[in-house]
Design a protein around this motif. Sequence first.
Motif, PDB file in Angstrom:
ATOM      1  N   LEU A 318       1.179  -1.063  -0.023  1.00  0.00           N
ATOM      2  CA  LEU A 318       0.456   0.014  -0.364  1.00  0.00           C
ATOM      3  C   LEU A 318       0.856   1.314  -0.314  1.00  0.00           C
ATOM      4  O   LEU A 318       0.587   2.164  -0.807  1.00  0.00           O
ATOM      5  N   ASP A 319       2.281   1.367   0.663  1.00  0.00           N
ATOM      6  CA  ASP A 319       2.560   2.708   1.020  1.00  0.00           C
ATOM      7  C   ASP A 319       3.590   2.449  -0.511  1.00  0.00           C
ATOM      8  O   ASP A 319       4.224   3.734  -0.817  1.00  0.00           O
ATOM      9  N   LYS A 320       3.677   0.863  -1.185  1.00  0.00           N
ATOM     10  CA  LYS A 320       4.963   1.386  -2.058  1.00  0.00           C
ATOM     11  C   LYS A 320       4.107   2.104  -3.790  1.00  0.00           C
ATOM     12  O   LYS A 320       4.492   2.638  -3.937  1.00  0.00           O
ATOM     13  N   LYS A 321       2.986   2.468  -3.494  1.00  0.00           N
ATOM     14  CA  LYS A 321       2.069   2.348  -4.871  1.00  0.00           C
ATOM     15  C   LYS A 321       2.501   3.736  -4.610  1.00  0.00           C
ATOM     16  O   LYS A 321       2.114   4.591  -5.699  1.00  0.00           O
ATOM     17  N   LYS A 322       2.923   4.831  -3.774  1.00  0.00           N
ATOM     18  CA  LYS A 322       2.356   6.117  -3.058  1.00  0.00           C
ATOM     19  C   LYS A 322       4.100   6.067  -4.252  1.00  0.00           C
ATOM     20  O   LYS A 322       5.007   7.185  -4.287  1.00  0.00           O
ATOM     21  N   ARG A 323       5.012   5.643  -4.120  1.00  0.00           N
ATOM     22  CA  ARG A 323       6.761   5.918  -4.310  1.00  0.00           C
ATOM     23  C   ARG A 323       7.389   4.598  -5.432  1.00  0.00           C
ATOM     24  O   ARG A 323       8.593   5.162  -5.597  1.00  0.00           O
ATOM     25  N   GLY A 324       6.661   3.996  -6.206  1.00  0.00           N
ATOM     26  CA  GLY A 324       7.459   3.180  -7.073  1.00  0.00           C
ATOM     27  C   GLY A 324       7.755   1.201  -6.717  1.00  0.00           C
ATOM     28  O   GLY A 324       7.423   1.637  -5.758  1.00  0.00           O
ATOM     29  N   SER A 325       8.278   1.097  -7.318  1.00  0.00           N
ATOM     30  CA  SER A 325       8.551  -0.274  -7.064  1.00  0.00           C
ATOM     31  C   SER A 325       9.342  -0.918  -6.409  1.00  0.00           C
ATOM     32  O   SER A 325       9.883  -1.980  -6.493  1.00  0.00           O
ATOM     33  N   ARG A 326      10.324   0.112  -6.692  1.00  0.00           N
ATOM     34  CA  ARG A 326      11.419  -0.394  -6.270  1.00  0.00           C
ATOM     35  C   ARG A 326      11.162   0.756  -4.709  1.00  0.00           C
ATOM     36  O   ARG A 326      10.530   0.995  -4.740  1.00  0.00           O
ATOM     37  N   LEU A 327      12.214  -0.535  -3.433  1.00  0.00           N
ATOM     38  CA  LEU A 327      12.104   0.659  -2.689  1.00  0.00           C
ATOM     39  C   LEU A 327      13.955   0.027  -1.950  1.00  0.00           C
ATOM     40  O   LEU A 327      14.454  -0.780  -1.881  1.00  0.00           O
ATOM     41  N   THR A 328      13.873   0.906  -0.629  1.00  0.00           N
ATOM     42  CA  THR A 328      14.960   1.011   0.061  1.00  0.00           C
ATOM     43  C   THR A 328      15.025   0.692   1.307  1.00  0.00           C
ATOM     44  O   THR A 328      14.594   1.386   2.564  1.00  0.00           O
ATOM     45  N   VAL A 343      16.143  -2.972  -2.799  1.00  0.00           N
ATOM     46  CA  VAL A 343      15.416  -3.906  -3.480  1.00  0.00           C
ATOM     47  C   VAL A 343      13.624  -4.794  -4.269  1.00  0.00           C
ATOM     48  O   VAL A 343      13.343  -2.912  -4.278  1.00  0.00           O
ATOM     49  N   GLU A 344      13.862  -4.673  -5.177  1.00  0.00           N
ATOM     50  CA  GLU A 344      12.930  -5.297  -5.502  1.00  0.00           C
ATOM     51  C   GLU A 344      11.067  -5.376  -4.535  1.00  0.00           C
ATOM     52  O   GLU A 344      11.878  -6.447  -4.128  1.00  0.00           O
ATOM     53  N   PHE A 345      10.045  -5.034  -5.401  1.00  0.00           N
ATOM     54  CA  PHE A 345       9.140  -5.565  -4.721  1.00  0.00           C
ATOM     55  C   PHE A 345       9.357  -7.481  -4.319  1.00  0.00           C
ATOM     56  O   PHE A 345       8.611  -7.795  -3.509  1.00  0.00           O
ATOM     57  N   SER A 346       9.798  -7.615  -5.445  1.00  0.00           N
ATOM     58  CA  SER A 346       9.350  -8.606  -5.803  1.00  0.00           C
ATOM     59  C   SER A 346      10.177  -9.868  -4.717  1.00  0.00           C
ATOM     60  O   SER A 346       9.955 -11.223  -4.328  1.00  0.00           O
TER      61      SER A 346
END
Length: 353
Positions: A318-328, A343-346
């Motif tokens: 849910l959070d990621k929707k606001k920020r794109g498919s990768r996260l740090t 990190v890729e979401f997968s």
Amino acid sequence: RIVHVDLGSKSYDIEIERGLLSHVGGKIKTLLPKAEKIAIITDSHVGPLYASLLQASLEKEAVAVTVLTFPAGEESKNLQTLGYLYDGLAEAGLTRSDAVVALGGGVTGDMGGLAAATFLRGIAFVQIPTSLLATVDSSVGGKVAIDLPSGKNLVGAFYQPKAVFIDPDLLKTLPARYLHDGLAEVIKYGCIIDKELFMRLEKIQNDAELLAHADEIIETCCNIKARIVEHDEFDTGERMLLNFGHTLGHAVEKTFRFDKYSHGEGVGIGMVLLTRRSEKLGLTESGTADRIAALLQRFRLPAAVDMQQEDFLQAIALDKKKRGSRLTLILLKKIGESFLQRVEFSELTQYLP
Ligand code: NAD
Ligand code: ZN
């Protein structure tokens, strides 16, 4: 104790001194000699305890003071309260040479700062943080904001104060839960960058000792945050290290009702759970997660949570929707040493409990 924050023309000092509140008016007047009117922005818990002392100290300098008080709590950090503050500033007749002083926790600082940043296109802003979280985290770095119904801190600005004045004696009236909440961020600083701070915290046995050491702890944390912010004022790189524990922590906060786990409690849980996983992946020195957990538990902060991997995935998605498919993610090499891991979401499940 003075911590200088070097941001070119926006540089300022953080002054830490017990008993400072009673004579801070003179310091503010020296800093802002042209200010004839000052609005104190505070909340309904902090105002009754401390606003009159601050007001008297400013009035001694022949400053006309208006006190604007809003109901304490994150629920007030919204457009409606901001509107109330704008009206108050306008009614008091503040001009561009006048100033706003935010006296309170992070909610007061964030919202008072946004009011100061935008009223008359920006008037001088001074922070007097009164919660541990505000002294070590939110008052340093110039992020100011309010929440929207669709999310926290969605409207805001980068707006540096002219000064930050910290009187550690004010923490004596802070409810224990908030003291511990702020301590989670202090522990975070130790984890990401300062092993010596972490070891100092490990020697502290209880809240009384924590308060007795508050000056030096706050100074250390302000120094850490100031150095990081100096390198990365607008949060595009190194400043992300400050998010250690926050991705999982936010997921915990979201999954349960806000009053079940506070921000600091969520961050504490996030630091431990993520570090347990990264130990398993061989990225972190073993025993690190247990050490963090032990320190949290000494201050009644939880180090585990009743949540499944799917719960984490859902909240983070849910959070990621606001920020794109990768996260740090921020990971520890060991206590006092951290790094950014994209990190890729997968791939995220590897890092979840
Ligand atoms: P807060 O301002 O709501 O303060 C917590 C509670 O403690 C409130 O009830 C307050 O009235 C009370 N309180 C504060 N000081 C007191 C004192 N000395 N004596 C008695 N009661 C006192 O919340 P907080 O935990 O200080 O800050 C949380 C906020 O900070 C959040 O809105 C968060 O988004 C923000 N924040 C901002 C940044 C930033 O960089 N700007 C960083 C971290 C957090
Ligand atoms: Zn935080």
